[in-house]
Design an enzyme around this catalytic site. Structure first.
Site, PDB file in Angstrom:
ATOM      1  N   GLU A  77       0.832  -1.209   0.000  1.00 34.17           N
ATOM      2  CA  GLU A  77       0.000   0.000   0.000  1.00 34.17           C
ATOM      3  C   GLU A  77       0.866   1.257   0.000  1.00 34.17           C
ATOM      4  O   GLU A  77       2.082   1.210   0.159  1.00 34.17           O
ATOM      5  CB  GLU A  77      -0.910   0.027   1.239  1.00 34.17           C
ATOM      6  CG  GLU A  77      -2.190  -0.768   1.101  1.00 34.17           C
ATOM      7  CD  GLU A  77      -3.270  -0.026   0.318  1.00 34.17           C
ATOM      8  OE1 GLU A  77      -2.966   1.034  -0.251  1.00 34.17           O
ATOM      9  OE2 GLU A  77      -4.409  -0.519   0.274  1.00 34.17           O
TER      10      GLU A  77
ATOM     11  N   ASN B 244     -10.729   4.875   1.940  1.00 32.79           N
ATOM     12  CA  ASN B 244      -9.713   4.761   0.900  1.00 32.79           C
ATOM     13  C   ASN B 244      -9.834   5.940  -0.071  1.00 32.79           C
ATOM     14  O   ASN B 244     -10.643   6.854   0.117  1.00 32.79           O
ATOM     15  CB  ASN B 244      -9.876   3.439   0.127  1.00 32.79           C
ATOM     16  CG  ASN B 244      -8.868   2.395   0.556  1.00 32.79           C
ATOM     17  OD1 ASN B 244      -7.670   2.658   0.587  1.00 32.79           O
ATOM     18  ND2 ASN B 244      -9.347   1.213   0.919  1.00 32.79           N
TER      19      ASN B 244
ATOM     20  N   ASP C 115     -10.139   1.226  -4.333  1.00 34.57           N
ATOM     21  CA  ASP C 115      -9.096   1.218  -3.306  1.00 34.57           C
ATOM     22  C   ASP C 115      -8.320   2.542  -3.377  1.00 34.57           C
ATOM     23  O   ASP C 115      -8.919   3.611  -3.444  1.00 34.57           O
ATOM     24  CB  ASP C 115      -8.194   0.002  -3.494  1.00 34.57           C
ATOM     25  CG  ASP C 115      -7.616  -0.507  -2.184  1.00 34.57           C
ATOM     26  OD1 ASP C 115      -7.174   0.322  -1.366  1.00 34.57           O
ATOM     27  OD2 ASP C 115      -7.571  -1.731  -1.974  1.00 34.57           O
TER      28      ASP C 115
END
Length: 320
Positions: free
Chosen positions: A27, A178, A230
């Protein structure tokens, strides 16, 4: 290919220098212009990773707890959103930053951070998730209950300003926060909820002077597209790129919320994207390795040149 079916095909390549071992949850990719280096995190492994693209040099730092999102101040100190709060983390490879047992070659360097602030988590087992700085250098990050199956909407979005003040929840009722991003002029803020029960991307009017978002509205409902929304990036043209988790795709929406590009990614769960490279013309994509049925590409970092450029990632405006 584009959403309209135009015969444009982008080449998506795995970044081999990023390492052979896949991330559990890759991430928060950040391209740091000052170093010409790509940083990202592996959340369950408690790691921050750096890759100097030109030399292929890869470095890792191990934190005491999960780290989900990062930004930098102008001195190179990391502002990290972790499990128990926001931390200032100094990265280094000299002996002052090693664990009592000296790190061996290839081992991550153990670092600890200084806690800057923490919200009052309304439930146990929560952590920060997606975060980045706005165009003025305020750090924004959201929280979530780690058990996504619980579908607990206890998550919230917070602002941490240059004076070191953490706001009260600015947006609440989030399950899996997100998709943070800002338009090139900073006057539009984007936010998503990637939980399967939500799959929404919102846009807000953003007051660049006060850091207050207003006029929340649906920008894109991903129930009508592929995947779950996301992490995201905004390009220099103001278009919003979102990773379509569970669909192995990148989607680009125009500022009007129209899907105009869709790019296939070899990993089924792309997690977040960021523009980088010397000319900011490469879109780097981190990914998540599913617990079952993972392919050889899941959990790795990818690069694509989509024919557009990005903007430098803003640095935190305060002193860490």
């Amino acid at each position: 290919m584009s959403a309209a079916g135009n015969p444009r095909v982008e080449r998506v390549e795995r970044v081999l220098a990023a390492g052979e071992a896949p991330a559990g949850v890759g991430e928060s990719p950040v391209w740091r212009v000052a170093e010409q280096a790509l940083y990202w995190v592996d959340i369950p492994a408690h790691k921050i990773v750096r890759l100097r693209l030109e030399t292929g040099e890869r470095s890792e730092w191990l934190l005491p707890e999960k780290v989900a999102c990062i930004a930098f101040d102008r001195h190179g100190t990391v502002l990290a959103g972790c499990e128990s709060g926001l931390f200032a983390v100094t990265l280094g490879e000299d002996s002052a930053h090693l664990s009592p047992r000296a790190a061996q070659p290839g081992e991550p360097v153990k670092v600890t951070g200084r806690k800057l602030a923490a919200p009052v988590f309304p439930f146990p087992d929560m952590r920060f998730n997606d975060g980045r700085c706005d165009r003025q250098g305020r750090f924004w990050a959201g929280t979530m209950v780690q058990d996504m199956a619980a579908a607990n909407a206890a998550g919230a979005l917070y602002r941490f300003d240059g004076d070191g003040v953490l706001s009260a929840p600015v947006v609440d009722g989030l399950i899996t926060q997100n998709g943070l991003g800002w338009s090139p002029d900073g006057t539009t803020m984007y936010l998503s909820d990637s939980h399967p029960l939500r799959k929404q991307i919102w846009a807000f009017d953003y007051d660049v002077e006060t850091g207050e978002p207003r006029n929340r509205r649906v920008f894109a409902d991903l129930n009508h597209y592929v995947g779950r929304p996301d992490g995201a990036a905004v390009d220099a043209d103001g278009c919003y790129w979102i990773c379509a988790n569970d669909a192995g795709a990148l989607l680009r929406f125009t500022p009007q919320g129209k899907l105009d590009r869709q790019i296939a990614v070899p990993a089924i769960k792309p997690a977040m994207c960021a523009f980088g490279g010397r000319d900011l013309d490469t879109l780097f994509v981190t990914s998540i390795r599913p617990a079952a049925g993972a392919s050889e590409h899941d959990g790795h970092v990818f690069a694509v040149r989509p024919g557009v450029t990005g903007l430098p990632e803003p640095e935190f405006a305060g002193q860490l």
